[in-house]
Design a protein around this motif. Structure first.
Motif, PDB file in Angstrom:
ATOM      1  N   GLN A  95      -0.418  16.418   0.316  1.00  0.00           N
ATOM      2  CA  GLN A  95      -0.300  14.965   0.294  1.00  0.00           C
ATOM      3  C   GLN A  95       1.084  14.517   0.775  1.00  0.00           C
ATOM      4  N   VAL A  96       2.113  15.270   0.441  1.00  0.00           N
ATOM      5  CA  VAL A  96       3.455  14.971   0.944  1.00  0.00           C
ATOM      6  C   VAL A  96       3.488  15.148   2.464  1.00  0.00           C
ATOM      7  N   THR A  97       2.834  16.184   2.967  1.00  0.00           N
ATOM      8  CA  THR A  97       2.777  16.422   4.403  1.00  0.00           C
ATOM      9  C   THR A  97       2.067  15.283   5.120  1.00  0.00           C
ATOM     10  N   LEU A  98       1.010  14.754   4.515  1.00  0.00           N
ATOM     11  CA  LEU A  98       0.293  13.621   5.106  1.00  0.00           C
ATOM     12  C   LEU A  98       1.177  12.375   5.139  1.00  0.00           C
ATOM     13  N   LEU A  99       2.037  12.212   4.152  1.00  0.00           N
ATOM     14  CA  LEU A  99       3.004  11.111   4.190  1.00  0.00           C
ATOM     15  C   LEU A  99       3.998  11.311   5.335  1.00  0.00           C
ATOM     16  N   ALA A 100       4.433  12.555   5.543  1.00  0.00           N
ATOM     17  CA  ALA A 100       5.340  12.842   6.661  1.00  0.00           C
ATOM     18  C   ALA A 100       4.662  12.501   7.983  1.00  0.00           C
ATOM     19  N   HIS A 101       3.365  12.748   8.067  1.00  0.00           N
ATOM     20  CA  HIS A 101       2.589  12.395   9.260  1.00  0.00           C
ATOM     21  C   HIS A 101       2.659  10.893   9.518  1.00  0.00           C
ATOM     22  N   ASP A 102       2.470  10.083   8.481  1.00  0.00           N
ATOM     23  CA  ASP A 102       2.515   8.624   8.642  1.00  0.00           C
ATOM     24  C   ASP A 102       3.916   8.151   9.017  1.00  0.00           C
ATOM     25  N   LEU A 103       4.939   8.806   8.470  1.00  0.00           N
ATOM     26  CA  LEU A 103       6.313   8.464   8.835  1.00  0.00           C
ATOM     27  C   LEU A 103       6.565   8.745  10.314  1.00  0.00           C
ATOM     28  N   GLY A 120      11.568  11.284   6.844  1.00  0.00           N
ATOM     29  CA  GLY A 120      10.773  12.424   7.270  1.00  0.00           C
ATOM     30  C   GLY A 120      11.484  13.748   7.039  1.00  0.00           C
ATOM     31  N   LEU A 121      12.787  13.786   7.250  1.00  0.00           N
ATOM     32  CA  LEU A 121      13.555  15.007   6.998  1.00  0.00           C
ATOM     33  C   LEU A 121      13.540  15.373   5.515  1.00  0.00           C
ATOM     34  N   TYR A 139       0.838  -1.209   0.000  1.00  0.00           N
ATOM     35  CA  TYR A 139       0.000   0.000   0.000  1.00  0.00           C
ATOM     36  C   TYR A 139       0.866   1.249   0.000  1.00  0.00           C
ATOM     37  N   TYR A 140       1.871   1.279   0.891  1.00  0.00           N
ATOM     38  CA  TYR A 140       2.686   2.487   0.979  1.00  0.00           C
ATOM     39  C   TYR A 140       3.597   2.657  -0.232  1.00  0.00           C
ATOM     40  N   ALA A 141       4.032   1.575  -0.839  1.00  0.00           N
ATOM     41  CA  ALA A 141       4.827   1.692  -2.065  1.00  0.00           C
ATOM     42  C   ALA A 141       4.002   2.362  -3.154  1.00  0.00           C
ATOM     43  N   ALA A 142       2.735   1.944  -3.276  1.00  0.00           N
ATOM     44  CA  ALA A 142       1.860   2.543  -4.282  1.00  0.00           C
ATOM     45  C   ALA A 142       1.546   3.995  -3.951  1.00  0.00           C
ATOM     46  N   ARG A 143       1.253   4.248  -2.684  1.00  0.00           N
ATOM     47  CA  ARG A 143       0.898   5.623  -2.291  1.00  0.00           C
ATOM     48  C   ARG A 143       2.076   6.571  -2.445  1.00  0.00           C
ATOM     49  N   ILE A 144       3.248   6.144  -2.013  1.00  0.00           N
ATOM     50  CA  ILE A 144       4.438   6.987  -2.159  1.00  0.00           C
ATOM     51  C   ILE A 144       4.710   7.264  -3.632  1.00  0.00           C
TER      52      ILE A 144
END
Length: 350
Positions: free
Chosen positions: A75-83, A99-100, A34-39
Protein backbone atom coordinates in the motif's frame (compact mmCIF):
# COMPACT_ATOMS: atom_id res chain seq x y z
CA UNK A 1 0.51 -3.32 -39.07
CA UNK A 2 1.32 -5.64 -36.18
CA UNK A 3 -0.83 -7.14 -33.46
CA UNK A 4 -3.64 -4.59 -33.38
CA UNK A 5 -4.38 -4.77 -37.10
CA UNK A 6 -4.54 -2.46 -40.05
CA UNK A 7 -7.76 -0.69 -39.06
CA UNK A 8 -6.03 1.39 -36.40
CA UNK A 9 -5.09 4.79 -37.79
CA UNK A 10 -3.76 8.03 -36.43
CA UNK A 11 -6.50 10.31 -35.10
CA UNK A 12 -4.84 12.72 -32.75
CA UNK A 13 -8.01 14.75 -32.20
CA UNK A 14 -9.88 11.81 -30.63
CA UNK A 15 -7.97 12.10 -27.37
CA UNK A 16 -8.25 15.90 -27.37
CA UNK A 17 -12.05 15.69 -27.47
CA UNK A 18 -12.12 13.11 -24.68
CA UNK A 19 -9.69 15.17 -22.61
CA UNK A 20 -11.95 18.21 -22.86
CA UNK A 21 -14.92 16.20 -21.61
CA UNK A 22 -12.91 14.86 -18.68
CA UNK A 23 -11.61 18.33 -17.76
CA UNK A 24 -15.09 19.86 -17.98
CA UNK A 25 -16.33 17.19 -15.57
CA UNK A 26 -13.68 18.33 -13.06
CA UNK A 27 -12.05 14.91 -12.96
CA UNK A 28 -8.51 16.26 -13.26
CA UNK A 29 -8.93 18.40 -10.13
CA UNK A 30 -6.88 17.47 -7.05
CA UNK A 31 -8.52 15.50 -4.21
CA UNK A 32 -6.65 16.64 -1.06
CA UNK A 33 -9.29 15.28 1.32
CA UNK A 34 -9.18 11.82 -0.25
CA UNK A 35 -5.39 11.66 -0.15
CA UNK A 36 -5.22 13.01 3.41
CA UNK A 37 -7.49 10.17 4.52
CA UNK A 38 -5.69 7.55 2.45
CA UNK A 39 -2.23 8.62 3.58
CA UNK A 40 -3.42 8.56 7.18
CA UNK A 41 -4.85 5.05 6.84
CA UNK A 42 -1.79 3.67 5.04
CA UNK A 43 0.57 5.32 7.55
CA UNK A 44 -1.51 3.83 10.36
CA UNK A 45 -1.34 0.37 8.76
CA UNK A 46 2.43 0.67 8.26
CA UNK A 47 3.17 1.93 11.78
CA UNK A 48 0.62 -0.44 13.32
CA UNK A 49 2.21 -3.45 11.62
CA UNK A 50 5.62 -2.58 13.04
CA UNK A 51 4.08 -1.92 16.47
CA UNK A 52 2.41 -5.34 16.36
CA UNK A 53 5.76 -6.86 15.37
CA UNK A 54 7.38 -5.36 18.47
CA UNK A 55 4.46 -6.42 20.66
CA UNK A 56 4.41 -10.07 19.52
CA UNK A 57 8.16 -10.44 20.02
CA UNK A 58 9.92 -13.80 19.83
CA UNK A 59 7.12 -16.00 18.54
CA UNK A 60 6.13 -17.90 15.42
CA UNK A 61 2.98 -15.76 15.47
CA UNK A 62 5.23 -13.30 13.68
CA UNK A 63 4.50 -15.12 10.41
CA UNK A 64 0.97 -13.63 10.12
CA UNK A 65 2.53 -10.29 11.08
CA UNK A 66 4.94 -10.68 8.14
CA UNK A 67 1.96 -11.11 5.80
CA UNK A 68 0.26 -8.02 7.28
CA UNK A 69 3.47 -6.03 6.89
CA UNK A 70 3.66 -7.12 3.23
CA UNK A 71 0.21 -5.62 2.69
CA UNK A 72 1.38 -2.41 4.37
CA UNK A 73 4.52 -2.27 2.18
CA UNK A 74 2.42 -2.77 -0.96
CA UNK A 75 0.00 0.00 0.00
CA UNK A 76 2.92 2.35 0.67
CA UNK A 77 4.34 1.44 -2.75
CA UNK A 78 0.99 2.28 -4.37
CA UNK A 79 1.14 5.69 -2.70
CA UNK A 80 4.63 6.18 -4.15
CA UNK A 81 3.11 5.36 -7.55
CA UNK A 82 0.53 8.15 -7.15
CA UNK A 83 3.25 10.58 -6.05
CA UNK A 84 5.31 9.77 -9.14
CA UNK A 85 2.35 10.65 -11.37
CA UNK A 86 1.72 13.97 -9.64
CA UNK A 87 -1.71 12.84 -8.47
CA UNK A 88 -1.22 14.03 -4.90
CA UNK A 89 0.68 17.30 -5.36
CA UNK A 90 1.29 19.59 -8.34
CA UNK A 91 4.74 20.44 -6.99
CA UNK A 92 7.40 18.18 -8.49
CA UNK A 93 9.76 19.00 -5.65
CA UNK A 94 7.18 18.07 -3.00
CA UNK A 95 6.27 14.87 -4.85
CA UNK A 96 9.92 13.90 -5.22
CA UNK A 97 10.83 14.50 -1.57
CA UNK A 98 7.74 12.61 -0.39
CA UNK A 99 8.50 9.86 -2.89
CA UNK A 100 12.05 9.45 -1.58
CA UNK A 101 10.75 9.09 1.97
CA UNK A 102 7.91 6.77 1.04
CA UNK A 103 9.83 4.73 -1.55
CA UNK A 104 13.50 4.65 -0.57
CA UNK A 105 13.24 4.94 3.20
CA UNK A 106 9.95 3.20 4.00
CA UNK A 107 10.00 0.22 1.61
CA UNK A 108 13.51 0.21 0.07
CA UNK A 109 12.48 1.07 -3.50
CA UNK A 110 14.46 3.66 -5.47
CA UNK A 111 11.92 6.33 -6.30
CA UNK A 112 14.05 7.90 -9.04
CA UNK A 113 14.82 4.60 -10.77
CA UNK A 114 11.24 3.36 -10.60
CA UNK A 115 9.81 6.69 -11.76
CA UNK A 116 12.03 6.66 -14.85
CA UNK A 117 11.13 3.05 -15.63
CA UNK A 118 7.42 3.61 -15.10
CA UNK A 119 7.40 6.78 -17.21
CA UNK A 120 8.87 4.86 -20.14
CA UNK A 121 6.22 2.19 -19.64
CA UNK A 122 3.43 4.77 -19.79
CA UNK A 123 4.83 6.31 -22.95
CA UNK A 124 4.84 2.97 -24.82
CA UNK A 125 2.81 0.34 -22.94
CA UNK A 126 3.35 -3.26 -24.07
CA UNK A 127 5.78 -2.18 -26.76
CA UNK A 128 8.50 -4.77 -27.37
CA UNK A 129 11.23 -2.25 -28.07
CA UNK A 130 10.33 0.57 -25.69
CA UNK A 131 8.41 -0.72 -22.65
CA UNK A 132 10.84 -1.91 -19.94
CA UNK A 133 8.02 -3.94 -18.35
CA UNK A 134 7.98 -6.34 -21.33
CA UNK A 135 11.74 -6.60 -21.74
CA UNK A 136 12.78 -10.29 -21.81
CA UNK A 137 14.92 -10.13 -18.66
CA UNK A 138 13.49 -13.30 -17.09
CA UNK A 139 10.09 -13.82 -18.70
CA UNK A 140 9.30 -13.50 -22.38
CA UNK A 141 6.20 -11.67 -23.56
CA UNK A 142 5.91 -12.53 -27.25
CA UNK A 143 6.77 -15.36 -29.61
CA UNK A 144 9.28 -13.09 -31.32
CA UNK A 145 11.11 -12.72 -27.99
CA UNK A 146 10.92 -16.50 -27.56
CA UNK A 147 12.64 -17.06 -30.88
CA UNK A 148 15.48 -14.73 -29.85
CA UNK A 149 15.69 -15.81 -26.20
CA UNK A 150 18.97 -16.99 -24.73
CA UNK A 151 20.12 -18.03 -21.27
CA UNK A 152 17.67 -17.86 -18.35
CA UNK A 153 14.68 -16.46 -20.32
CA UNK A 154 15.01 -19.33 -22.79
CA UNK A 155 15.16 -21.88 -19.97
CA UNK A 156 12.24 -20.44 -17.99
CA UNK A 157 10.19 -19.41 -21.01
CA UNK A 158 9.08 -22.93 -21.85
CA UNK A 159 6.93 -23.22 -18.76
CA UNK A 160 6.82 -19.62 -17.56
CA UNK A 161 3.04 -19.61 -17.09
CA UNK A 162 3.42 -22.27 -14.39
CA UNK A 163 6.41 -20.48 -12.87
CA UNK A 164 4.87 -17.00 -12.88
CA UNK A 165 3.47 -16.93 -9.35
CA UNK A 166 6.48 -18.71 -7.78
CA UNK A 167 8.74 -16.17 -9.50
CA UNK A 168 6.68 -13.31 -8.02
CA UNK A 169 7.91 -14.34 -4.58
CA UNK A 170 11.30 -12.97 -5.66
CA UNK A 171 9.94 -9.64 -6.93
CA UNK A 172 10.39 -7.83 -3.60
CA UNK A 173 14.06 -8.80 -3.54
CA UNK A 174 14.42 -7.98 -7.24
CA UNK A 175 13.12 -4.44 -6.70
CA UNK A 176 15.67 -3.84 -3.96
CA UNK A 177 18.56 -5.24 -5.99
CA UNK A 178 17.51 -3.19 -9.03
CA UNK A 179 17.26 -0.09 -6.83
CA UNK A 180 20.83 -0.46 -5.60
CA UNK A 181 22.09 -1.27 -9.09
CA UNK A 182 20.47 1.91 -10.37
CA UNK A 183 22.74 3.94 -8.08
CA UNK A 184 25.55 3.32 -10.56
CA UNK A 185 23.73 5.24 -13.29
CA UNK A 186 24.99 8.81 -13.77
CA UNK A 187 21.52 9.76 -15.04
CA UNK A 188 19.90 9.02 -11.67
CA UNK A 189 19.30 12.29 -9.82
CA UNK A 190 20.52 12.69 -6.22
CA UNK A 191 22.30 9.34 -6.22
CA UNK A 192 23.92 10.08 -2.87
CA UNK A 193 20.61 10.84 -1.18
CA UNK A 194 18.88 7.87 -2.81
CA UNK A 195 21.70 5.56 -1.74
CA UNK A 196 21.72 6.87 1.83
CA UNK A 197 17.97 6.39 2.21
CA UNK A 198 18.06 2.90 0.67
CA UNK A 199 20.92 1.91 3.00
CA UNK A 200 19.08 3.36 6.00
CA UNK A 201 16.02 1.29 5.11
CA UNK A 202 17.97 -1.96 4.83
CA UNK A 203 19.85 -1.37 8.09
CA UNK A 204 16.71 -0.37 10.00
CA UNK A 205 14.65 -3.23 8.55
CA UNK A 206 17.17 -6.00 9.13
CA UNK A 207 18.27 -4.48 12.42
CA UNK A 208 14.73 -4.48 13.80
CA UNK A 209 13.94 -8.01 12.63
CA UNK A 210 17.17 -9.65 13.83
CA UNK A 211 17.16 -7.67 17.08
CA UNK A 212 13.71 -8.88 18.09
CA UNK A 213 13.80 -12.42 16.66
CA UNK A 214 16.37 -15.22 16.85
CA UNK A 215 18.21 -15.90 13.62
CA UNK A 216 16.05 -18.75 12.32
CA UNK A 217 12.72 -17.04 13.03
CA UNK A 218 14.04 -13.74 11.68
CA UNK A 219 15.14 -15.38 8.44
CA UNK A 220 11.72 -17.01 7.94
CA UNK A 221 10.04 -13.68 8.75
CA UNK A 222 12.07 -11.85 6.10
CA UNK A 223 11.46 -14.56 3.49
CA UNK A 224 7.70 -14.64 4.10
CA UNK A 225 7.44 -10.85 4.19
CA UNK A 226 9.39 -10.24 0.99
CA UNK A 227 7.68 -13.14 -0.82
CA UNK A 228 4.18 -11.90 0.05
CA UNK A 229 5.16 -8.34 -0.85
CA UNK A 230 6.36 -9.48 -4.27
CA UNK A 231 3.26 -11.56 -4.95
CA UNK A 232 0.98 -8.70 -3.89
CA UNK A 233 2.69 -6.24 -6.23
CA UNK A 234 2.76 -8.74 -9.08
CA UNK A 235 -0.93 -9.52 -8.68
CA UNK A 236 -1.63 -5.79 -8.66
CA UNK A 237 0.28 -4.84 -11.80
CA UNK A 238 0.06 -8.02 -13.92
CA UNK A 239 -3.71 -7.83 -14.64
CA UNK A 240 -3.32 -4.41 -16.24
CA UNK A 241 -1.45 -5.25 -19.48
CA UNK A 242 -0.33 -8.88 -19.54
CA UNK A 243 -2.28 -10.76 -22.16
CA UNK A 244 -3.17 -7.61 -24.07
CA UNK A 245 -1.75 -6.93 -27.57
CA UNK A 246 2.04 -6.55 -27.72
CA UNK A 247 3.06 -3.68 -29.99
CA UNK A 248 6.02 -3.53 -32.35
CA UNK A 249 7.60 -0.87 -34.55
CA UNK A 250 5.00 -1.65 -37.21
CA UNK A 251 2.12 -0.51 -35.00
CA UNK A 252 1.62 3.23 -35.57
CA UNK A 253 -1.13 4.23 -33.17
CA UNK A 254 -2.30 7.56 -31.81
CA UNK A 255 -2.10 8.19 -28.07
CA UNK A 256 -5.67 7.13 -27.26
CA UNK A 257 -5.50 3.81 -29.09
CA UNK A 258 -1.98 3.05 -27.87
CA UNK A 259 -3.15 3.35 -24.28
CA UNK A 260 -6.61 1.76 -24.52
CA UNK A 261 -5.80 -1.22 -26.73
CA UNK A 262 -2.91 -2.38 -24.53
CA UNK A 263 -4.68 -1.92 -21.18
CA UNK A 264 -7.32 -3.86 -19.31
CA UNK A 265 -9.68 -2.81 -16.53
CA UNK A 266 -10.51 -5.13 -13.64
CA UNK A 267 -14.06 -5.23 -12.34
CA UNK A 268 -14.74 -5.23 -8.64
CA UNK A 269 -16.13 -3.24 -5.75
CA UNK A 270 -14.45 -1.23 -3.03
CA UNK A 271 -12.34 -4.17 -1.89
CA UNK A 272 -10.72 -4.65 -5.31
CA UNK A 273 -10.36 -0.89 -5.74
CA UNK A 274 -8.62 -0.57 -2.37
CA UNK A 275 -6.43 -3.64 -2.81
CA UNK A 276 -5.22 -2.56 -6.26
CA UNK A 277 -4.85 1.10 -5.34
CA UNK A 278 -7.23 2.17 -8.11
CA UNK A 279 -5.10 0.49 -10.78
CA UNK A 280 -8.08 -1.67 -11.67
CA UNK A 281 -9.16 1.40 -13.70
CA UNK A 282 -6.04 0.97 -15.80
CA UNK A 283 -7.44 2.35 -19.04
CA UNK A 284 -8.47 5.63 -17.42
CA UNK A 285 -5.17 5.78 -15.53
CA UNK A 286 -3.12 5.38 -18.70
CA UNK A 287 -5.14 8.01 -20.54
CA UNK A 288 -4.94 10.47 -17.63
CA UNK A 289 -1.99 9.42 -15.41
CA UNK A 290 -2.18 12.57 -13.24
CA UNK A 291 -5.87 12.02 -12.44
CA UNK A 292 -6.37 11.36 -8.70
CA UNK A 293 -7.22 7.73 -8.00
CA UNK A 294 -10.57 8.69 -6.47
CA UNK A 295 -11.71 10.18 -9.81
CA UNK A 296 -10.90 7.18 -11.99
CA UNK A 297 -14.16 5.42 -11.16
CA UNK A 298 -16.15 8.50 -12.18
CA UNK A 299 -14.17 8.82 -15.42
CA UNK A 300 -14.78 5.22 -16.44
CA UNK A 301 -18.31 5.53 -17.92
CA UNK A 302 -17.24 8.58 -19.94
CA UNK A 303 -14.18 6.83 -21.35
CA UNK A 304 -16.01 3.56 -22.00
CA UNK A 305 -18.88 5.25 -23.85
CA UNK A 306 -16.44 7.34 -25.88
CA UNK A 307 -14.39 4.28 -26.90
CA UNK A 308 -17.53 2.38 -27.88
CA UNK A 309 -18.59 5.31 -30.06
CA UNK A 310 -15.18 5.30 -31.79
CA UNK A 311 -15.18 1.52 -32.20
CA UNK A 312 -12.08 1.13 -30.01
CA UNK A 313 -12.00 -2.09 -28.00
CA UNK A 314 -12.46 -1.38 -24.28
CA UNK A 315 -11.53 -4.48 -22.29
CA UNK A 316 -12.59 -5.21 -18.72
CA UNK A 317 -13.05 -8.43 -16.78
CA UNK A 318 -12.88 -9.88 -13.28
CA UNK A 319 -9.66 -10.17 -11.29
CA UNK A 320 -9.27 -13.94 -11.64
CA UNK A 321 -10.16 -13.78 -15.32
CA UNK A 322 -7.45 -11.15 -15.84
CA UNK A 323 -4.86 -13.42 -14.22
CA UNK A 324 -6.05 -16.28 -16.41
CA UNK A 325 -5.62 -14.18 -19.55
CA UNK A 326 -2.14 -13.16 -18.45
CA UNK A 327 -1.11 -16.78 -17.80
CA UNK A 328 -2.53 -18.01 -21.11
CA UNK A 329 -0.62 -15.25 -22.88
CA UNK A 330 2.63 -16.27 -21.16
CA UNK A 331 2.06 -19.90 -22.09
CA UNK A 332 1.37 -19.02 -25.73
CA UNK A 333 4.41 -16.73 -25.89
CA UNK A 334 6.62 -19.63 -24.80
CA UNK A 335 5.20 -22.08 -27.36
CA UNK A 336 8.15 -21.79 -29.83
CA UNK A 337 10.50 -22.84 -27.05
CA UNK A 338 8.42 -25.88 -26.17
CA UNK A 339 8.07 -26.90 -29.81
CA UNK A 340 11.72 -26.19 -30.55
CA UNK A 341 10.84 -24.60 -33.86
CA UNK A 342 10.54 -21.05 -35.20
CA UNK A 343 7.12 -19.45 -34.82
CA UNK A 344 5.39 -17.86 -37.79
CA UNK A 345 3.84 -15.13 -35.61
CA UNK A 346 5.58 -12.19 -34.03
CA UNK A 347 3.49 -11.32 -30.97
CA UNK A 348 0.98 -13.20 -28.92
CA UNK A 349 -2.26 -11.36 -28.36
CA UNK A 350 -4.96 -11.94 -25.80
Amino acid sequence: MGTVGTAAVQRGSDFARLSRRIAEAGLLDRRPGYYAARIGLVAGLFAGSWALFALVGDSWWQIPVAVLLAVAFAQVTLLAHDLAHGQISRSRRTSRMAGLLVGNLAVGLSYGWWMDKHTRHHANPNHEEHDPDVAPDILIWSQKQAEEARGIPRFIGRWQAFLFFPLLTLEGLNLKVSSFRALRRPSLKSRGLEGALLTAHVLAYLGAVFLVLPFGTALVFVLVHQACYGVYLGCTFAPNHKGMPVLTAEDELDFLRRQVLTSRNVRGGRLVNTALGGLNFQIEHHLFPSMPTANLRRAQPIVREYCERLGVDYVECGLFASWGQALRHLHEAGRPLREGAPSPGGAAGA
